[in-house]
Design a protein around this motif. Sequence first.
Motif, mmCIF file in Angstrom:
data_model
loop_
_atom_site.group_PDB
_atom_site.id
_atom_site.type_symbol
_atom_site.label_atom_id
_atom_site.label_comp_id
_atom_site.label_asym_id
_atom_site.label_seq_id
_atom_site.Cartn_x
_atom_site.Cartn_y
_atom_site.Cartn_z
ATOM 1 N N GLY A 1 0.848 -1.535 -0.239
ATOM 2 C CA GLY A 1 0.342 -0.123 0.041
ATOM 3 C C GLY A 1 0.901 1.373 0.150
ATOM 4 O O GLY A 1 0.305 2.488 -0.476
ATOM 5 N N ALA A 2 2.070 0.925 0.054
ATOM 6 C CA ALA A 2 3.281 2.640 0.414
ATOM 7 C C ALA A 2 3.183 3.125 -1.235
ATOM 8 O O ALA A 2 2.340 2.801 -1.815
ATOM 9 C CB ALA A 2 4.248 2.638 0.249
ATOM 10 N N ALA A 3 3.073 4.088 -1.155
ATOM 11 C CA ALA A 3 3.141 5.110 -2.733
ATOM 12 C C ALA A 3 4.292 6.463 -2.806
ATOM 13 O O ALA A 3 4.092 6.614 -1.153
ATOM 14 C CB ALA A 3 1.453 5.448 -2.613
ATOM 15 N N SER A 4 4.917 6.937 -3.317
ATOM 16 C CA SER A 4 5.501 8.155 -3.303
ATOM 17 C C SER A 4 4.673 9.412 -3.535
ATOM 18 O O SER A 4 5.688 10.091 -3.866
ATOM 19 C CB SER A 4 6.611 7.910 -4.015
ATOM 20 N N VAL A 5 3.952 8.623 -4.425
ATOM 21 C CA VAL A 5 3.309 10.175 -5.864
ATOM 22 C C VAL A 5 1.544 9.550 -5.524
ATOM 23 O O VAL A 5 0.988 8.617 -5.641
ATOM 24 C CB VAL A 5 3.600 10.399 -6.799
ATOM 25 N N ALA B 1 5.758 12.472 -2.068
ATOM 26 C CA ALA B 1 6.498 12.122 -1.135
ATOM 27 C C ALA B 1 7.458 12.912 -0.998
ATOM 28 O O ALA B 1 8.458 12.395 -1.737
ATOM 29 C CB ALA B 1 6.333 11.321 -0.994
ATOM 30 N N GLN B 2 8.189 13.812 -0.580
ATOM 31 C CA GLN B 2 9.276 15.120 -0.392
ATOM 32 C C GLN B 2 10.311 14.350 0.896
ATOM 33 O O GLN B 2 10.883 14.728 0.654
ATOM 34 C CB GLN B 2 9.215 16.308 0.049
ATOM 35 N N SER B 3 9.717 13.770 1.644
ATOM 36 C CA SER B 3 10.723 13.552 3.024
ATOM 37 C C SER B 3 9.995 11.855 3.293
ATOM 38 O O SER B 3 8.817 11.177 3.182
ATOM 39 C CB SER B 3 10.424 14.400 4.374
ATOM 40 N N SER C 1 11.876 9.403 -5.807
ATOM 41 C CA SER C 1 13.010 8.502 -5.753
ATOM 42 C C SER C 1 14.308 8.313 -4.724
ATOM 43 O O SER C 1 15.655 8.338 -5.539
ATOM 44 C CB SER C 1 13.879 10.684 -6.465
ATOM 45 N N GLY C 2 13.617 8.404 -3.552
ATOM 46 C CA GLY C 2 14.424 8.022 -2.331
ATOM 47 C C GLY C 2 15.144 6.217 -2.904
ATOM 48 O O GLY C 2 14.329 5.777 -3.735
ATOM 49 N N PRO C 3 15.705 5.602 -1.944
ATOM 50 C CA PRO C 3 15.708 4.172 -1.740
ATOM 51 C C PRO C 3 14.841 3.000 -1.827
ATOM 52 O O PRO C 3 14.930 1.934 -2.082
ATOM 53 C CB PRO C 3 16.602 3.846 -0.567
ATOM 54 N N PHE C 4 12.993 3.988 -1.423
ATOM 55 C CA PHE C 4 12.403 3.244 -1.260
ATOM 56 C C PHE C 4 11.940 2.805 -2.714
ATOM 57 O O PHE C 4 11.937 1.249 -3.026
ATOM 58 C CB PHE C 4 11.041 3.548 -0.994
ATOM 59 N N ASN C 5 11.763 3.415 -3.834
ATOM 60 C CA ASN C 5 11.905 3.040 -5.437
ATOM 61 C C ASN C 5 11.796 4.217 -5.963
ATOM 62 O O ASN C 5 11.913 5.230 -6.219
ATOM 63 C CB ASN C 5 10.319 2.936 -6.331
ATOM 64 N N PRO C 6 13.328 3.920 -7.024
ATOM 65 C CA PRO C 6 13.913 5.497 -7.730
ATOM 66 C C PRO C 6 12.590 5.943 -8.889
ATOM 67 O O PRO C 6 12.958 7.218 -8.828
ATOM 68 C CB PRO C 6 15.135 5.136 -8.172
ATOM 69 N N LEU C 7 12.275 5.267 -8.516
ATOM 70 C CA LEU C 7 10.652 5.343 -9.974
ATOM 71 C C LEU C 7 9.659 5.848 -8.312
ATOM 72 O O LEU C 7 9.329 5.160 -8.000
ATOM 73 C CB LEU C 7 10.082 4.170 -10.454
ATOM 74 N N PRO C 8 8.737 6.731 -9.828
ATOM 75 C CA PRO C 8 7.557 6.986 -8.868
ATOM 76 C C PRO C 8 6.411 5.994 -8.500
ATOM 77 O O PRO C 8 6.914 5.123 -9.711
ATOM 78 C CB PRO C 8 7.081 7.950 -9.881
ATOM 79 N N VAL C 9 6.129 5.726 -7.543
ATOM 80 C CA VAL C 9 4.713 5.048 -6.939
ATOM 81 C C VAL C 9 3.966 5.058 -7.010
ATOM 82 O O VAL C 9 3.487 6.493 -5.653
ATOM 83 C CB VAL C 9 5.301 3.743 -5.508
#
Length: 358
Positions: A234-238, A257-259, A265-273
């Motif tokens: 369920g995690a998302a970066s955008v 998600a900026q933090s 673009s962080g270590p979770f996934n370099p591509l948007p999720v």
Amino acid sequence: MIELSEAAQDVLTRSYRMHLAVESWLGDELLSDAVPVDSGGEETDRTSNVPERVTLTVPRRYRGESWTPIAADHPLAANGQRLRVQLGIELAGGTVEWFQRGWFLIEESAVDGDSVSVEAVGLLALIDEARLVTPYQPSGTFVSTLRGLVEPALTVVVDPALTDRSVPSGLNFDDDRLGAVMELLDAWPADAMVTPDGYLSVVPAVQSQDSVLLITDLAGGTIIEATGGSSRDGAASVVVARGTASDGGQVQGVAYAQSGPTRISGPFNPLPVPFYYESPLLTTAGQCSSAAATILARRMRETAVELNVEMVPHPGLQAGDTVRVSTVDHPDLLCSVEALSLPYTADGPQQLTVRSLT
């Protein structure tokens, strides 16, 4: 958190005695001012449509009175009967400070040997079970639409900090009344919870960063044990929120998600999720952006580092409270309470599920 006096807060840091009082009401009629309870407790989970659930064990006969719900207007029948639960903290000198924990709708009562098992749920169950008989087409504002969906089952109290606005013309809600309420809140954006007094409180969708309680396993603390967990599910970066403008064109807002561990673009996934949200209630890019930011914050909270805490009961804690956790493994962690269990009668511990806000 339910407000308690300084004297009560002081008692909660050491061994104390908790009292329980349960009333039964049917509409405006008081059916019983003292339901006898052998044991009971409350569980709350913010991820559920109806977060609260209360279980009670009542003696089948008490002081010559039958507590078997064989009549439609019996205090434990499930015909609209509501339980008013109050807890009391015994202070120095034997005085008791009482406060209201909440109102709960009896869902089921069943005889089990010499006892009656009672299950009650939060008042949002009234909205959840009341499916829309015909499609609902609102023509007013967000506030009037919310009241049209919820009242008179629950009285709606809207925070003046929320800006009311018109709902788009031609909007149509099918049969899921509670789903329509949740969509309205996400598009506003706003949060809602049933207060201990039984009102639906609607407030801006902003997670408080002010902790209401320090829970710790250090000297003088109340934590018995704390364990943790983590999941990518369920995690998302955008979050991408989409709506329809008055001219029929698509409008869109994006929140990144900026933090945090799922930052873009962080270590979770370099591509948007991405997570996609779409609602006809969104008619401008600004509304889409606000909704996207709110939904992103909630998804980040729901997938953040999890701690399962076993502690001395704190009867004022509620789901959604912000607490500061200090343990050997987590010396200073700001968290939100996502789920809890609170024993009403036993001397057992309280269970909390909290998630990091940092």
